[in-house]
Design an enzyme around this catalytic site. Structure first.
Site, mmCIF file in Angstrom:
data_model
loop_
_atom_site.group_PDB
_atom_site.id
_atom_site.type_symbol
_atom_site.label_atom_id
_atom_site.label_comp_id
_atom_site.label_asym_id
_atom_site.label_seq_id
_atom_site.Cartn_x
_atom_site.Cartn_y
_atom_site.Cartn_z
ATOM 1 N N SER A 16 -2.906 -12.612 -1.585
ATOM 2 C CA SER A 16 -2.868 -11.357 -2.617
ATOM 3 C C SER A 16 -3.941 -10.314 -2.184
ATOM 4 O O SER A 16 -4.952 -10.521 -1.213
ATOM 5 C CB SER A 16 -3.393 -12.083 -3.823
ATOM 6 O OG SER A 16 -4.820 -12.388 -4.220
ATOM 7 N N PHE A 18 -7.389 -8.455 -2.864
ATOM 8 C CA PHE A 18 -9.018 -8.602 -2.732
ATOM 9 C C PHE A 18 -9.142 -10.131 -2.348
ATOM 10 O O PHE A 18 -10.043 -10.796 -2.762
ATOM 11 C CB PHE A 18 -9.116 -8.703 -4.276
ATOM 12 C CG PHE A 18 -9.006 -7.284 -5.039
ATOM 13 C CD1 PHE A 18 -9.350 -6.330 -4.529
ATOM 14 C CD2 PHE A 18 -7.887 -7.321 -5.978
ATOM 15 C CE1 PHE A 18 -9.496 -5.066 -5.371
ATOM 16 C CE2 PHE A 18 -7.609 -6.025 -6.555
ATOM 17 C CZ PHE A 18 -8.317 -4.969 -6.299
ATOM 18 N N ASP A 88 -2.830 -3.326 9.972
ATOM 19 C CA ASP A 88 -3.105 -3.824 8.570
ATOM 20 C C ASP A 88 -1.982 -3.318 7.706
ATOM 21 O O ASP A 88 -1.144 -2.332 7.840
ATOM 22 C CB ASP A 88 -4.266 -3.100 8.122
ATOM 23 C CG ASP A 88 -4.993 -3.569 7.012
ATOM 24 O OD1 ASP A 88 -4.835 -5.063 6.813
ATOM 25 O OD2 ASP A 88 -5.753 -2.708 6.259
ATOM 26 N N GLU A 89 -1.921 -3.749 6.432
ATOM 27 C CA GLU A 89 -0.847 -3.637 5.306
ATOM 28 C C GLU A 89 0.472 -3.322 6.109
ATOM 29 O O GLU A 89 1.283 -2.389 5.798
ATOM 30 C CB GLU A 89 -1.296 -2.151 4.876
ATOM 31 C CG GLU A 89 -2.498 -1.936 4.331
ATOM 32 C CD GLU A 89 -2.830 -2.738 2.975
ATOM 33 O OE1 GLU A 89 -1.769 -3.289 2.476
ATOM 34 O OE2 GLU A 89 -3.873 -2.871 2.284
ATOM 35 N N VAL A 90 0.695 -4.362 6.746
ATOM 36 C CA VAL A 90 1.967 -4.731 7.639
ATOM 37 C C VAL A 90 3.214 -4.515 6.712
ATOM 38 O O VAL A 90 4.484 -4.372 6.939
ATOM 39 C CB VAL A 90 1.813 -5.749 8.356
ATOM 40 C CG1 VAL A 90 2.334 -6.950 7.755
ATOM 41 C CG2 VAL A 90 3.202 -5.758 9.668
ATOM 42 N N CYS A 148 -9.550 -16.350 -15.331
ATOM 43 C CA CYS A 148 -10.209 -17.659 -15.344
ATOM 44 C C CYS A 148 -11.154 -17.842 -14.042
ATOM 45 O O CYS A 148 -11.787 -18.891 -14.227
ATOM 46 C CB CYS A 148 -9.107 -18.467 -15.709
ATOM 47 S SG CYS A 148 -8.153 -18.782 -13.951
ATOM 48 N N CYS A 183 -4.370 -16.072 -10.847
ATOM 49 C CA CYS A 183 -3.645 -17.295 -10.387
ATOM 50 C C CYS A 183 -2.250 -17.381 -10.893
ATOM 51 O O CYS A 183 -1.939 -16.355 -11.814
ATOM 52 C CB CYS A 183 -4.599 -18.280 -11.012
ATOM 53 S SG CYS A 183 -4.453 -18.384 -12.862
#
Length: 200
Positions: A16, A18, A88-90, A148, A183
């Site tokens: 994801s 971050f 990167d960022e494929v 959370c 999550c």
């Protein structure tokens, strides 16, 4: 990481937002540079959040890169001296990138790609699932849920502080002001047509 007896393979770093994907790509690129290998790093031109050319992580780490509009442009920047190719960022590239990275790995290059494996809806994102299936090594990273604190595998898109609708456009390049890591249980994607559910 296990030792390859032949040169040329594909590594995928996914997760994801971050979760540290760009950070891990930068780490592997710098490690290869320390080993006296020639490294070329690429990113899609659409990704200009922090820099128009350098690959920059959310934590501020960076490495010089080349912004390309098309996957085919990558080929023009590679020479026989190149050992490692990072992308990167494929997820922002079209399906052409699959053939490009496959050919590069077949020709003996170590190819490392980083990207989102799920879009903001929590569904497979673009070419990344295909690349994961073709890779010799897949590293799936997790972030921390902003609600959370549990391990987060999903990206929450927020519009004016509220969860984005399922029908919103898939591609909307942003940073922490537009997205959060969540999550499974705190990932929200409102849908107009709920469809089949498990509830009675």
């Amino acid at each position: 990481m296990y030792v390859m007896k032949q040169s040329g393979w594909l590594e995928v770093i996914c997760g994801s937002m971050f979760s540290g994907k760009s950070e891990e790509l930068i780490r592997r690129a710098k490690r290869a540079t320390f080993a006296k290998q020639e490294v070329k790093i690429f990113k899609p031109a659409i990704d200009n959040r922090y820099s128009t050319s350098s690959v920059v992580s959310h934590n501020g780490s960076s490495v010089d890169g080349i912004a390309v509009a098309s996957p085919k442009d990558i080929i023009t920047h590679i020479s026989e001296r190149t050992d490692v190719i990072g992308i990167d960022e494929v997820q922002f590239f079209d399906e052409t990138i699959i053939d490009i990275v496959t050919q590069l790995a077949d020709k003996g290059y170590r190819v490392i790609v980083a990207g989102l494996d799920q879009d903001f809806r929590g569904e497979p994102f673009g070419v990344v699932p295909h690349l994961m299936a073709c890779a010799e090594l897949v590293t799936k990273l997790q972030a921390v849920c902003s609600v959370c604190g549990s391990p987060a595998s999903r990206t929450q898109r927020l519009i004016d502080g509220k969860p984005a609708s399922y029908d919103d456009p898939i591609i909307l390049v942003g940073a922490q002001e537009s997205y959060e890591a969540r999550c499974r249980h705190h990932h929200e994607v409102p849908r107009l047509d709920v469809g089949t559910t498990l509830d009675n």
